[in-house]
Motif scaffolding. Sequence first.
Motif: not given
Length: 336
Positions: A133, A137, A242, A244, A269-272
């Motif tokens: 993550t 990110s 971002c 996250a 955004a970041f999603h694992s």
Amino acid sequence: MPTTMRAAVCVRAGGPEVLQIRDLPVPEVRDGWSLVRVHGAGLNRSELRTRQGHSPSVTFPRVLGIECVGVVADSTDPLLPVGTTVAAVMGEMGRQFDGGYAQYALLPNALLMPVTTTLPWEVLAALPETYLTARGSLDALGIAPEGGGRLLIRGGTSSVGLAAAQIATAHGIETAATTRNRGKADALKAAGVDHVLLDDARPLEDAVHALWPEGPDHVLDLVGTSTVLDSLRLVRRGGTVCVAGSLSGWLIPDFEPIAMIPTGTRLTAFHSDTLKGSTGQGLLQRIVDEVEAGVYRPNLDRVFALDDIVAAHRRMEADQATGKTVVLPWADATGG
């Protein structure tokens, strides 16, 4: 191969006490799935929220745990021979099917990431969700591999925040991080943070602009929905935010993008879940190699036995942890 295993089962939505240790049958392998002997599972805030009843798609009883590390115990996939060390993250683990809070987990082959490592289980267990993550990110923010620029991390003493600080520092990025707990400032400094900002004194905007008058180039917001609009105001015009993390929940009430995102500023955004399976395997192996080389030093808060899962969730829910909390399903209980 044993026929039964011990698992922490979330029997219903509620407080930590709804996690009960039970004997369950060891799952049987089926096509496309492999049995993993779980040697470590990192704890995550999303599991806490699921346990509290904030995941409508999850039905109980359920073995929680969105990540784990261990060894393949049984598989029909020739690419996953018995004895292979693997990690798994997301892909509806602990939500649509049982996850890592158990001695064995039956997991889709597509989720499994073989890794080569000599790290102890508790250290390896602290890496997958947290470091994938953090790395993902920073990539989503557009931070260049050669470094440079100014990064603000909100929620800096979370496990992902500390990991992101370590990675950013290793790339020569000037980093500031927030905390509401003055006693956690040393942990941020140890992770390489250049500037620790207390988020409980004067307005954060004043502290950030005193440091960087134009604002940071990048904001990694791990607090989430309660702070993202503020983060959009803090970042310099043309910078990137971002999101996250979900420490404050998953929804932004009455969000109006045109009115609330400053012109030229980017929100991502970041999603694992995007780095599961083979997609994340190479990146995870690189992270493991860098940890073994001493480039990063994972911040382990505490390690619990499976019997102590209620205490582990109480600690997480009380925001007492600084760094990653890990459960070892085969360890003896400590009574903590």
